[in-house]
Design a protein around this motif. Structure first.
Motif, short mmCIF file in Angstrom:
data_model
loop_
_atom_site.label_atom_id
_atom_site.label_comp_id
_atom_site.label_asym_id
_atom_site.label_seq_id
_atom_site.Cartn_x
_atom_site.Cartn_y
_atom_site.Cartn_z
N HIS A 16 0.86 -1.19 0.00
CA HIS A 16 0.00 0.00 0.00
C HIS A 16 0.89 1.24 0.00
O HIS A 16 1.85 1.30 0.77
CB HIS A 16 -0.88 -0.04 1.26
N MET A 59 1.39 2.97 3.53
CA MET A 59 1.72 2.18 4.72
C MET A 59 3.24 2.15 4.85
O MET A 59 3.92 1.42 4.13
CB MET A 59 1.18 0.75 4.60
N PHE A 60 3.77 2.98 5.75
CA PHE A 60 5.20 3.00 6.04
C PHE A 60 6.03 3.28 4.79
O PHE A 60 6.99 2.58 4.49
CB PHE A 60 5.63 1.69 6.73
N VAL A 61 5.61 4.31 4.05
CA VAL A 61 6.32 4.70 2.83
C VAL A 61 6.61 6.20 2.90
O VAL A 61 5.77 7.03 2.53
CB VAL A 61 5.50 4.38 1.56
N SER A 96 -1.98 -4.12 1.51
CA SER A 96 -0.77 -3.96 2.30
C SER A 96 -0.39 -5.27 2.97
O SER A 96 -1.23 -6.19 3.07
CB SER A 96 -1.07 -2.91 3.37
N TRP A 100 6.31 -2.57 13.01
CA TRP A 100 6.78 -2.64 11.62
C TRP A 100 8.26 -2.33 11.54
O TRP A 100 8.82 -1.62 12.37
CB TRP A 100 6.00 -1.63 10.78
N VAL A 156 6.32 -13.09 8.41
CA VAL A 156 6.55 -12.66 7.02
C VAL A 156 5.44 -13.29 6.19
O VAL A 156 5.38 -14.51 6.03
CB VAL A 156 7.94 -13.11 6.50
N THR A 157 4.56 -12.46 5.69
CA THR A 157 3.46 -12.99 4.89
C THR A 157 3.98 -13.32 3.48
O THR A 157 4.93 -12.70 2.99
CB THR A 157 2.29 -11.98 4.85
N THR A 201 4.90 -13.63 -0.27
CA THR A 201 4.99 -12.59 -1.30
C THR A 201 4.73 -13.14 -2.70
O THR A 201 4.90 -12.44 -3.70
CB THR A 201 6.37 -11.89 -1.27
N LEU A 233 11.58 -7.94 5.65
CA LEU A 233 10.12 -8.03 5.52
C LEU A 233 9.44 -8.48 6.82
O LEU A 233 8.23 -8.70 6.83
CB LEU A 233 9.75 -9.03 4.41
N THR A 287 7.61 -8.44 10.30
CA THR A 287 6.81 -7.61 11.22
C THR A 287 6.70 -8.39 12.53
O THR A 287 6.50 -9.61 12.52
CB THR A 287 5.41 -7.36 10.63
C1 LIG Z 1 8.89 0.04 4.00
S1 LIG Z 1 7.59 -0.89 4.75
C2 LIG Z 1 6.55 -1.12 3.35
C3 LIG Z 1 5.19 -1.68 3.69
C4 LIG Z 1 4.30 -1.75 2.45
N1 LIG Z 1 4.07 -0.43 1.90
C5 LIG Z 1 2.95 -2.37 2.76
O1 LIG Z 1 1.92 -1.77 2.44
O2 LIG Z 1 2.91 -3.48 3.31
C6 LIG Z 1 8.38 -2.43 5.00
C7 LIG Z 1 7.84 -3.11 6.24
O3 LIG Z 1 6.54 -3.60 5.98
C8 LIG Z 1 6.34 -4.85 6.59
N2 LIG Z 1 6.22 -5.86 5.54
C9 LIG Z 1 6.44 -5.71 4.23
N3 LIG Z 1 6.27 -6.88 3.60
C10 LIG Z 1 5.94 -7.78 4.52
C11 LIG Z 1 5.66 -9.16 4.48
N4 LIG Z 1 5.70 -9.85 3.34
N5 LIG Z 1 5.35 -9.77 5.65
C12 LIG Z 1 5.30 -9.10 6.81
N6 LIG Z 1 5.57 -7.79 6.90
C13 LIG Z 1 5.90 -7.14 5.77
C14 LIG Z 1 7.60 -5.12 7.43
O4 LIG Z 1 7.39 -4.61 8.75
C15 LIG Z 1 8.64 -4.34 6.67
O5 LIG Z 1 9.74 -4.01 7.48
#
Ligand SMILES: C[S@@+](CC[C@H](N)C(=O)[O-])C[C@H]1O[C@@H](n2cnc3c(N)ncnc32)[C@H](O)[C@@H]1O
Length: 264
Positions: free
Chosen positions: A96, A99-101, A125, A167, A208-209, A211, A237, A239
């Motif tokens: 998203h 979300m943390f961007v 997200s 996060w 880690v969900t 990908t 990645l 959380t």
């Molecule tokens: C820079 S942020 C980007 C998040 C991204 N914009 C979103 O909407 O999920 C990166 C952080 O998102 C979380 N994150 C991203 N991918 C993830 C995954 N596959 N599983 C769990 N957490 C994830 C982690 O906390 C990671 O350190």
């Protein structure tokens, strides 16, 4: 898709590849002359290559062990330059876009100052996927979320009756991009902070969900006490999920007259 012309569109690509891209985002990307992107999964990159736009990989600006903030500024400048000179331009991001961007927020502020028309489209997200993996519904007990370094710096009080997601736990104690090597020390202050609100034996998860659509999510459970020793499992990645304390522990504190976990 909403009416009108936008110089810059900021969109998200979801977590599990093109199947998670919304039709709204797909339609916007179709109309763009330039697509900047921050995504590394080959499926996502292949998907973007299917548009007629010129592609610019902004992820390559990161250097391991270097500060993240100058990279965010360079990303912002690249997108705004094309927003001015070659609109319509898009920034397409993993997950998203809000979300943390950090760059999404920076672009919105600067684009306003420059008089550029921008829009941000919602997307799937990691949160959406983690809610499924962790069986979380804020309807039950609420949900608290912080960026890990925000929590370490500002030390917000956590309610042990409310589940919490931290996060960017892989970036704890660092403003650098993927600072290697990680050591147990990186997670000691975090563990001690959490111990103010949760017992040492409380079981938390490194999550880690998946990908990719066919992959499994990876959720490792461990006690809060052992968090620093699990440093080698914590990656970019990851959380950190801290479930609320169970009823048994809460009642035990009543029985023992102990109203809060002992300090570490
Ligand atoms: C820079 S942020 C980007 C998040 C991204 N914009 C979103 O909407 O999920 C990166 C952080 O998102 C979380 N994150 C991203 N991918 C993830 C995954 N596959 N599983 C769990 N957490 C994830 C982690 O906390 C990671 O350190």
């Amino acid at each position: 898709v909403s009416e009108g012309f936008y110089d810059v569109s900021i969109v998200g690509l979801g977590i599990r590849g093109p199947l998670q891209v919304t039709r709204e985002t797909d339609e916007v990307l179709r109309s763009c002359r330039v697509i900047h992107y921050v995504a590394t999964e080959p499926d996502a990159v292949d998907y973007l290559a299917g548009f007629r736009a010129e592609l610019n990989d902004l992820h390559r600006l990161y250097t391991v062990g270097r500060e993240r903030m100058p990279v965010y500024r360079a990303m912002t400048e690249a997108v705004l330059r094309d927003g001015r000179e070659r609109p319509p331009t898009a920034l397409a991001l993993y997950g998203h876009p809000m979300m943390f961007v950090t760059p999404s927020r920076m672009i919105r502020v600067k684009a306003d100052l420059l008089g550029l028309r921008t829009r941000v489209l919602p997307a799937i997200s990691a949160l959406d996927c983690l809610m499924v993996d962790l069986n979380l519904d804020p309807n039950e007990h609420g949900l608290v979320q912080y960026e890990v370094n925000y929590a370490l710096l500002y030390r917000p009080s956590l309610d042990p009756n409310v589940p919490c997601l931290l996060w960017q736990v892989g970036s704890a104690e660092s403003t650098l991009y993927a600072m290697p090597p990680r050591t147990p020390n990186r997670f000691v202050r975090l563990r001690n902070y959490l111990r103010q609100f949760f017992p040492a034996e409380h079981v938390v998860a490194l999550a880690v969900t998946a990908t990719r659509p066919e992959a499994e999510s990876d959720v490792t459970w461990l006690t809060l006490r052992d968090l620093p020793d699990a440093y080698y499992l914590i990656q970019g990645l990851t959380t950190l999920y801290i479930p609320r304390v169970g009823r048994r522990w809460a009642e035990a504190t009543l029985a023992s007259g102990e109203c809060a976990p002992r300090p570490p």
